[in-house]
Design a protein around this motif. Structure first.
Motif, PDB file in Angstrom:
ATOM      1  N   SER A  16       0.811  -1.225   0.000  1.00 28.11           N
ATOM      2  CA  SER A  16       0.000   0.000   0.000  1.00 28.11           C
ATOM      3  C   SER A  16       0.837   1.265   0.000  1.00 28.11           C
ATOM      4  N   LYS A  17       2.150   1.133   0.252  1.00 26.85           N
ATOM      5  CA  LYS A  17       3.068   2.271   0.374  1.00 26.85           C
ATOM      6  C   LYS A  17       2.736   3.122   1.599  1.00 26.85           C
ATOM      7  N   LEU A  18       2.110   2.525   2.602  1.00 22.49           N
ATOM      8  CA  LEU A  18       1.805   3.223   3.843  1.00 22.49           C
ATOM      9  C   LEU A  18       3.092   3.652   4.531  1.00 22.49           C
ATOM     10  N   MET A  19       3.153   4.922   4.943  1.00 25.61           N
ATOM     11  CA  MET A  19       4.351   5.437   5.599  1.00 25.61           C
ATOM     12  C   MET A  19       3.950   6.305   6.784  1.00 25.61           C
ATOM     13  N   GLY A  20       4.855   6.379   7.751  1.00 23.98           N
ATOM     14  CA  GLY A  20       4.673   7.311   8.852  1.00 23.98           C
ATOM     15  C   GLY A  20       3.750   6.857   9.955  1.00 23.98           C
ATOM     16  N   ARG A  21       3.296   5.603   9.935  1.00 22.71           N
ATOM     17  CA  ARG A  21       2.466   5.087  11.015  1.00 22.71           C
ATOM     18  C   ARG A  21       3.277   4.062  11.796  1.00 22.71           C
ATOM     19  N   TRP A  22       3.818   4.516  12.918  1.00 23.59           N
ATOM     20  CA  TRP A  22       4.705   3.693  13.745  1.00 23.59           C
ATOM     21  C   TRP A  22       5.771   3.043  12.864  1.00 23.59           C
ATOM     22  N   GLN A  23       6.394   3.872  12.048  1.00 22.75           N
ATOM     23  CA  GLN A  23       7.399   3.389  11.108  1.00 22.75           C
ATOM     24  C   GLN A  23       8.773   3.374  11.772  1.00 22.75           C
ATOM     25  N   ILE A  24       9.417   2.212  11.759  1.00 24.71           N
ATOM     26  CA  ILE A  24      10.752   2.064  12.342  1.00 24.71           C
ATOM     27  C   ILE A  24      11.782   2.570  11.335  1.00 24.71           C
ATOM     28  N   LEU A  25      12.473   3.648  11.689  1.00 24.33           N
ATOM     29  CA  LEU A  25      13.480   4.217  10.807  1.00 24.33           C
ATOM     30  C   LEU A  25      14.874   3.682  11.108  1.00 24.33           C
ATOM     31  N   ALA A  26      15.098   3.275  12.349  1.00 25.62           N
ATOM     32  CA  ALA A  26      16.385   2.709  12.745  1.00 25.62           C
ATOM     33  C   ALA A  26      16.175   1.905  14.028  1.00 25.62           C
ATOM     34  N   LYS A  27      17.127   1.018  14.316  1.00 25.54           N
ATOM     35  CA  LYS A  27      16.997   0.151  15.494  1.00 25.54           C
ATOM     36  C   LYS A  27      17.950   0.520  16.617  1.00 25.54           C
ATOM     37  N   HIS A  28      19.083   1.161  16.300  1.00 23.25           N
ATOM     38  CA  HIS A  28      20.074   1.522  17.323  1.00 23.25           C
ATOM     39  C   HIS A  28      20.584   2.930  17.048  1.00 23.25           C
ATOM     40  N   PRO A  29      19.996   3.954  17.682  1.00 24.47           N
ATOM     41  CA  PRO A  29      18.878   3.860  18.624  1.00 24.47           C
ATOM     42  C   PRO A  29      17.553   3.580  17.903  1.00 24.47           C
ATOM     43  N   LEU A  30      16.627   3.003  18.641  1.00 25.77           N
ATOM     44  CA  LEU A  30      15.291   2.770  18.096  1.00 25.77           C
ATOM     45  C   LEU A  30      14.698   4.108  17.700  1.00 25.77           C
ATOM     46  N   THR A  31      14.358   4.245  16.421  1.00 24.97           N
ATOM     47  CA  THR A  31      13.854   5.513  15.894  1.00 24.97           C
ATOM     48  C   THR A  31      12.509   5.268  15.227  1.00 24.97           C
ATOM     49  N   ILE A  32      11.482   5.957  15.722  1.00 29.05           N
ATOM     50  CA  ILE A  32      10.113   5.698  15.300  1.00 29.05           C
ATOM     51  C   ILE A  32       9.467   6.986  14.804  1.00 29.05           C
ATOM     52  N   ALA A  33       8.820   6.909  13.655  1.00 26.98           N
ATOM     53  CA  ALA A  33       8.026   8.019  13.137  1.00 26.98           C
ATOM     54  C   ALA A  33       6.553   7.650  13.262  1.00 26.98           C
ATOM     55  N   GLU A  34       5.772   8.516  13.919  1.00 31.80           N
ATOM     56  CA  GLU A  34       4.353   8.234  14.148  1.00 31.80           C
ATOM     57  C   GLU A  34       3.538   9.495  13.888  1.00 31.80           C
ATOM     58  N   SER A  35       2.634   9.418  12.909  1.00 32.62           N
ATOM     59  CA  SER A  35       1.902  10.607  12.480  1.00 32.62           C
ATOM     60  C   SER A  35       0.580  10.813  13.211  1.00 32.62           C
ATOM     61  N   GLY A  36       0.292  10.009  14.246  1.00 32.48           N
ATOM     62  CA  GLY A  36      -0.896  10.269  15.056  1.00 32.48           C
ATOM     63  C   GLY A  36      -0.812  11.659  15.667  1.00 32.48           C
ATOM     64  N   HIS A  37      -1.868  12.458  15.557  1.00 34.48           N
ATOM     65  CA  HIS A  37      -1.759  13.864  15.945  1.00 34.48           C
ATOM     66  C   HIS A  37      -2.976  14.390  16.723  1.00 34.48           C
ATOM     67  N   ASN A  38      -3.883  13.494  17.125  1.00 32.36           N
ATOM     68  CA  ASN A  38      -4.986  13.930  17.986  1.00 32.36           C
ATOM     69  C   ASN A  38      -4.907  13.172  19.309  1.00 32.36           C
ATOM     70  N   ARG A  39      -5.857  13.429  20.201  1.00 32.55           N
ATOM     71  CA  ARG A  39      -5.779  12.843  21.537  1.00 32.55           C
ATOM     72  C   ARG A  39      -5.780  11.321  21.492  1.00 32.55           C
ATOM     73  N   ASP A  40      -6.653  10.738  20.672  1.00 30.23           N
ATOM     74  CA  ASP A  40      -6.694   9.277  20.585  1.00 30.23           C
ATOM     75  C   ASP A  40      -5.414   8.722  19.980  1.00 30.23           C
ATOM     76  N   GLY A  41      -4.904   9.414  18.960  1.00 30.26           N
ATOM     77  CA  GLY A  41      -3.668   8.971  18.339  1.00 30.26           C
ATOM     78  C   GLY A  41      -2.504   8.998  19.316  1.00 30.26           C
ATOM     79  N   ILE A  42      -2.446  10.051  20.128  1.00 34.12           N
ATOM     80  CA  ILE A  42      -1.381  10.162  21.119  1.00 34.12           C
ATOM     81  C   ILE A  42      -1.540   9.108  22.206  1.00 34.12           C
ATOM     82  N   ALA A  43      -2.777   8.785  22.565  1.00 36.77           N
ATOM     83  CA  ALA A  43      -3.010   7.741  23.574  1.00 36.77           C
ATOM     84  C   ALA A  43      -2.456   6.403  23.095  1.00 36.77           C
ATOM     85  N   PHE A  44      -2.680   6.077  21.825  1.00 38.17           N
ATOM     86  CA  PHE A  44      -2.134   4.840  21.273  1.00 38.17           C
ATOM     87  C   PHE A  44      -0.612   4.920  21.159  1.00 38.17           C
TER      88      PHE A  44
END
Length: 220
Positions: free
Chosen positions: A90-118
């Motif tokens: 699907s080419k889905l990007m930016g949803r809990w996407q692991i960019l690196a492992k050492h250090p663990l680097t995560i990109a997460e585009s959740g931007h409302n209260r529910d998204g931040i809760a998750f």
């Protein structure tokens, strides 16, 4: 649904998923369903690893009931294979996407209260020493409801996405300070991300979040 005289289905009544194990880039679920077609699937693996993705997957599987009713020829092997490769397909990007492992680097585009809760729920499932939080937001929403949910122990790198809607890093820092969120301002998302990478050790975690526009500027 009542107004349109449309049938209403609740995914949770049709499909239940129970996490059995997880790795950094894949989760396995035990599947239980009232949909006869899906009863042959005892378990499935997926590359959708955000904590909220369980519910998206549950909804997608429940849709199989309607697809079958409308004549689609579904194959359980295709469904299982598709679940393991949602992101490249699907080419889905930016949803809990692991960019690196050492250090663990995560990109997460959740931007409302529910998204931040998750997001917080997902962070609680990770092991790391120090959290480095690259944070940027937009200027047309009440950000206090989000800031109050963010971890006070993180080091923050306040920044502004390169869009008109971007909230000034200085204003973001001022508002974040009201919730005891401490860090420094940076001239761009890239500068904030580079500073976080320089400061983090291999056992730390770098999180980029707060706006889909911020996340977009760090994706490869």
């Amino acid at each position: 649904a009542a107004k349109e005289q449309a049938p209403l289905y609740f995914a949770a009544d049709l499909v239940q998923l129970e996490r059995t194990n997880s790795a950094l880039e894949q989760i396995e679920y035990k599947l239980d369903s009232t949909i006869a077609f899906l009863q042959a699937i005892q378990s499935l693996k997926t590359d959708l690893i955000g904590a909220y993705q369980k519910y998206n997957l549950q909804t997608a599987l429940a849709c199989c009931k309607l697809l079958i009713q409308h004549g689609f020829d579904l194959n359980t092997n295709h469904i299982k294979a598709a679940c393991t490769s949602v992101i490249p397909t699907s080419k889905l990007m930016g949803r809990w996407q692991i960019l690196a492992k050492h250090p663990l680097t995560i990109a997460e585009s959740g931007h409302n209260r529910d998204g931040i809760a998750f997001l917080m729920k997902g962070l609680a499932q990770q092991s790391y020493e120090q959290l480095h939080f690259v944070l940027g937001m937009v200027n047309d929403k009440d950000i206090s409801i989000i800031l109050k949910e963010l971890p006070k122990t993180a080091v923050y790198y306040f920044c502004k996405a390169n869009i008109p809607r971007g909230l000034s890093a200085d204003i973001l820092q001022q508002q974040a300070n009201r919730f005891d969120l401490k860090g420094h301002c940076f001239s761009s998302v890239k500068a904030a991300f580079e500073a976080a990478k320089l400061a983090a050790n291999s056992e730390d975690c770098i999180l980029i979040a707060g706006s889909i526009f911020v996340v977009a500027e760090v994706l490869p």
